[in-house]
Design a protein around this motif. Structure first.
Motif, PDB file in Angstrom:
ATOM      1  N   UNK A  72       0.940  -1.314  -0.291  1.00  0.00           N
ATOM      2  CA  UNK A  72       0.074   0.315  -0.382  1.00  0.00           C
ATOM      3  C   UNK A  72       0.697   1.668   0.004  1.00  0.00           C
ATOM      4  N   UNK A  73       0.778   2.023  -0.779  1.00  0.00           N
ATOM      5  CA  UNK A  73       1.598   3.849  -0.833  1.00  0.00           C
ATOM      6  C   UNK A  73       0.682   4.019   0.187  1.00  0.00           C
ATOM      7  N   UNK A  74       0.778   4.782   1.026  1.00  0.00           N
ATOM      8  CA  UNK A  74       0.672   5.826   1.993  1.00  0.00           C
ATOM      9  C   UNK A  74       0.076   7.295   1.827  1.00  0.00           C
ATOM     10  N   UNK A  75      -1.154   7.538   1.031  1.00  0.00           N
ATOM     11  CA  UNK A  75      -1.535   8.810   0.562  1.00  0.00           C
ATOM     12  C   UNK A  75      -2.038   9.092   1.373  1.00  0.00           C
ATOM     13  N   UNK A  76      -2.120   8.956   2.786  1.00  0.00           N
ATOM     14  CA  UNK A  76      -2.555   9.976   3.917  1.00  0.00           C
ATOM     15  C   UNK A  76      -2.972   9.449   5.358  1.00  0.00           C
ATOM     16  N   UNK A  77      -2.341  10.253   6.582  1.00  0.00           N
ATOM     17  CA  UNK A  77      -1.833   9.800   7.865  1.00  0.00           C
ATOM     18  C   UNK A  77      -1.810  10.387   8.748  1.00  0.00           C
ATOM     19  N   UNK A  88      -4.370   3.838   6.320  1.00  0.00           N
ATOM     20  CA  UNK A  88      -5.519   3.341   6.724  1.00  0.00           C
ATOM     21  C   UNK A  88      -5.918   2.423   5.402  1.00  0.00           C
ATOM     22  N   UNK A  89      -6.312   2.092   4.724  1.00  0.00           N
ATOM     23  CA  UNK A  89      -7.119   1.827   3.255  1.00  0.00           C
ATOM     24  C   UNK A  89      -8.242   1.167   3.209  1.00  0.00           C
ATOM     25  N   UNK A  90      -9.057   1.527   1.986  1.00  0.00           N
ATOM     26  CA  UNK A  90     -10.700   0.755   1.752  1.00  0.00           C
ATOM     27  C   UNK A  90     -10.533  -0.271   0.406  1.00  0.00           C
ATOM     28  N   UNK A  91     -10.882  -0.722   0.316  1.00  0.00           N
ATOM     29  CA  UNK A  91     -11.722  -1.628  -0.936  1.00  0.00           C
ATOM     30  C   UNK A  91     -13.029  -1.957  -0.848  1.00  0.00           C
ATOM     31  N   UNK A  92     -13.680  -1.562  -2.605  1.00  0.00           N
ATOM     32  CA  UNK A  92     -14.814  -2.572  -2.423  1.00  0.00           C
ATOM     33  C   UNK A  92     -14.604  -3.436  -3.551  1.00  0.00           C
ATOM     34  N   UNK A  93     -15.910  -4.218  -3.281  1.00  0.00           N
ATOM     35  CA  UNK A  93     -15.807  -5.276  -3.559  1.00  0.00           C
ATOM     36  C   UNK A  93     -17.183  -5.926  -3.794  1.00  0.00           C
ATOM     37  N   UNK A 104     -12.692  -2.604   5.324  1.00  0.00           N
ATOM     38  CA  UNK A 104     -11.777  -1.495   5.921  1.00  0.00           C
ATOM     39  C   UNK A 104      -9.913  -2.061   6.729  1.00  0.00           C
ATOM     40  N   UNK A 105      -9.054  -1.509   6.123  1.00  0.00           N
ATOM     41  CA  UNK A 105      -8.169  -2.445   6.771  1.00  0.00           C
ATOM     42  C   UNK A 105      -7.359  -0.669   7.540  1.00  0.00           C
ATOM     43  N   UNK A 106      -7.673  -1.174   8.873  1.00  0.00           N
ATOM     44  CA  UNK A 106      -6.194   0.385   9.595  1.00  0.00           C
ATOM     45  C   UNK A 106      -4.641  -0.315   9.664  1.00  0.00           C
ATOM     46  N   UNK A 107      -4.183   0.172  10.107  1.00  0.00           N
ATOM     47  CA  UNK A 107      -2.749  -0.377   9.950  1.00  0.00           C
ATOM     48  C   UNK A 107      -2.364   0.671  10.924  1.00  0.00           C
ATOM     49  N   UNK A 108      -1.983   0.380  12.214  1.00  0.00           N
ATOM     50  CA  UNK A 108      -1.395   1.693  12.951  1.00  0.00           C
ATOM     51  C   UNK A 108       0.856   0.271  13.650  1.00  0.00           C
ATOM     52  N   UNK A 109       1.463   1.732  13.028  1.00  0.00           N
ATOM     53  CA  UNK A 109       2.975   1.751  13.597  1.00  0.00           C
ATOM     54  C   UNK A 109       3.422   2.453  15.093  1.00  0.00           C
ATOM     55  N   UNK A 113       8.792  -0.761  16.220  1.00  0.00           N
ATOM     56  CA  UNK A 113       9.170  -1.558  15.106  1.00  0.00           C
ATOM     57  C   UNK A 113       8.130  -2.864  14.866  1.00  0.00           C
ATOM     58  N   UNK A 114       7.219  -2.070  14.964  1.00  0.00           N
ATOM     59  CA  UNK A 114       5.860  -3.642  15.389  1.00  0.00           C
ATOM     60  C   UNK A 114       4.829  -2.396  14.113  1.00  0.00           C
ATOM     61  N   UNK A 115       3.659  -3.433  13.678  1.00  0.00           N
ATOM     62  CA  UNK A 115       3.039  -3.157  12.369  1.00  0.00           C
ATOM     63  C   UNK A 115       1.210  -3.945  12.407  1.00  0.00           C
ATOM     64  N   UNK A 116       0.788  -2.981  13.590  1.00  0.00           N
ATOM     65  CA  UNK A 116      -0.632  -3.770  13.736  1.00  0.00           C
ATOM     66  C   UNK A 116      -1.443  -3.708  12.697  1.00  0.00           C
ATOM     67  N   UNK A 117      -2.524  -4.515  12.278  1.00  0.00           N
ATOM     68  CA  UNK A 117      -2.948  -3.957  10.878  1.00  0.00           C
ATOM     69  C   UNK A 117      -5.070  -5.295  11.929  1.00  0.00           C
ATOM     70  N   UNK A 118      -5.695  -4.014  11.594  1.00  0.00           N
ATOM     71  CA  UNK A 118      -7.158  -4.377  11.843  1.00  0.00           C
ATOM     72  C   UNK A 118      -7.695  -3.790  10.491  1.00  0.00           C
ATOM     73  N   UNK A 119      -8.564  -6.012   9.917  1.00  0.00           N
ATOM     74  CA  UNK A 119      -9.456  -5.742   8.925  1.00  0.00           C
ATOM     75  C   UNK A 119     -10.675  -6.314   9.613  1.00  0.00           C
ATOM     76  N   UNK A 120     -11.382  -5.608   8.913  1.00  0.00           N
ATOM     77  CA  UNK A 120     -13.129  -5.299   9.104  1.00  0.00           C
ATOM     78  C   UNK A 120     -13.269  -5.220   7.210  1.00  0.00           C
ATOM     79  N   UNK A 121     -14.974  -6.065   7.254  1.00  0.00           N
ATOM     80  CA  UNK A 121     -15.505  -5.829   6.247  1.00  0.00           C
ATOM     81  C   UNK A 121     -17.189  -5.338   6.520  1.00  0.00           C
ATOM     82  N   UNK A 122     -17.912  -5.035   5.951  1.00  0.00           N
ATOM     83  CA  UNK A 122     -18.395  -4.481   5.860  1.00  0.00           C
ATOM     84  C   UNK A 122     -19.618  -5.022   4.812  1.00  0.00           C
TER      85      UNK A 122
END
Length: 146
Positions: A72-77, A88-93, A104-109, A113-122
């Protein structure tokens, strides 16, 4: 010759009668801290996070997940007290049932040096937690910028 140019981060073009070479800075996550990453983002550099989920801890099951490499290219942070970087990032499908979905994927770095990803689908008005991953950097995730 191509690998040498890649190692030196130098690109050259031949434009008669001149040879033009451009060098650029490229950094990988093996030798940086959160301050370096923060500076790169604030300077407008192209920062990409690459995650290999099979090398991350699945907080839901305690194990790992099937191998999947994503980027993922980080566009906003948002940077909080030079201690955490949030993006974060969001995909439609469309689901297997034919319903519209939003992933919806939320990234917390964090500075440790630990990256956490929280992934949910609506899907059809219902939010489903898919997975929570914790990735060591540079083990399961890495940042690259230029």
């Amino acid at each position: 010759m191509k690998s040498l140019a890649n190692k030196l981060n130098v690109f050259c073009w031949v434009i008669l009668p001149f040879i033009i070479c451009i060098s650029f800075e490229s950094r990988a996550s093996d030798s940086f801290n959160l301050g370096d990453l923060s500076e790169a983002l604030q300077a407008g550099k192209n920062v990409v996070v690459i995650v290999n989920s099979s090398r991350c801890n699945n907080a839901n099951s305690g194990g790992t997940t099937p191998e999947s490499i994503s980027g993922l290219r980080i566009n906003s942070f948002k940077i909080i007290k030079n201690d955490k970087l949030l993006f974060s990032d969001m995909h439609q499908g469309i689901s297997a049932k034919g319903n519209a979905t939003f992933e919806y994927i939320r990234y917390t770095y964090s500075a440790n040096k630990e990256l956490k990803l929280h992934i949910e689908i609506l899907e059809t008005g219902e939010v489903k937690r898919i997975v929570d991953l914790t990735c060591a950097v540079p083990g399961g995730a890495r940042f690259v910028w230029q």
